[in-house]
Design a protein around this motif. Sequence first.
Motif, PDB file in Angstrom:
ATOM      1  N   ARG A   1       0.470   1.860  -7.792  1.00  0.00           N
ATOM      2  CA  ARG A   1       1.369   2.064  -8.930  1.00  0.00           C
ATOM      3  C   ARG A   1       1.985   0.733  -9.373  1.00  0.00           C
ATOM      4  NH1 ARG A   1       3.579   6.828  -7.699  1.00  0.00           N
ATOM      5  NH2 ARG A   1       4.658   5.884  -5.945  1.00  0.00           N
TER       6      ARG A   1
ATOM      7  N   ARG B   1       2.206   3.656  -3.717  1.00  0.00           N
ATOM      8  CA  ARG B   1       3.177   2.701  -4.265  1.00  0.00           C
ATOM      9  C   ARG B   1       2.549   1.374  -4.663  1.00  0.00           C
ATOM     10  NH1 ARG B   1       7.491   4.224   0.165  1.00  0.00           N
ATOM     11  NH2 ARG B   1       8.434   6.000  -0.880  1.00  0.00           N
ATOM     12  N   THR B   2       1.642   0.857  -3.846  1.00  0.00           N
ATOM     13  CA  THR B   2       1.016  -0.426  -4.166  1.00  0.00           C
ATOM     14  C   THR B   2       0.145  -0.301  -5.411  1.00  0.00           C
ATOM     15  OG1 THR B   2       1.015  -0.998  -1.821  1.00  0.00           O
ATOM     16  CG2 THR B   2      -0.389  -2.315  -3.261  1.00  0.00           C
TER      17      THR B   2
END
Length: 80
Positions: A54, A51-52
């Motif tokens: 992305r 997530r980070t």
Amino acid sequence: MLAEALEHLVRGIVDSPEDVKVAMKSNRRSDIIEVRVNQDDLGRVIGRQGRTARALRTVIAALADGEPVRVDVVDTDRRR
């Protein structure tokens, strides 16, 4: 400008900001921004389920103003 912005963002995330190295490379299709971090900080930069990483890619893509750009995250122990 993109490399500097990405470096600033990554340095704010990691525990060892002095180990952050950002290099801009170009090929025929797009620009590649390579981020090298300390092995201990690799998980922080990638984040849970990526997530980070992305989110960082999304911010850089927005700053790139529609031009194709790729962001690669590499740990400092990996050799090419």
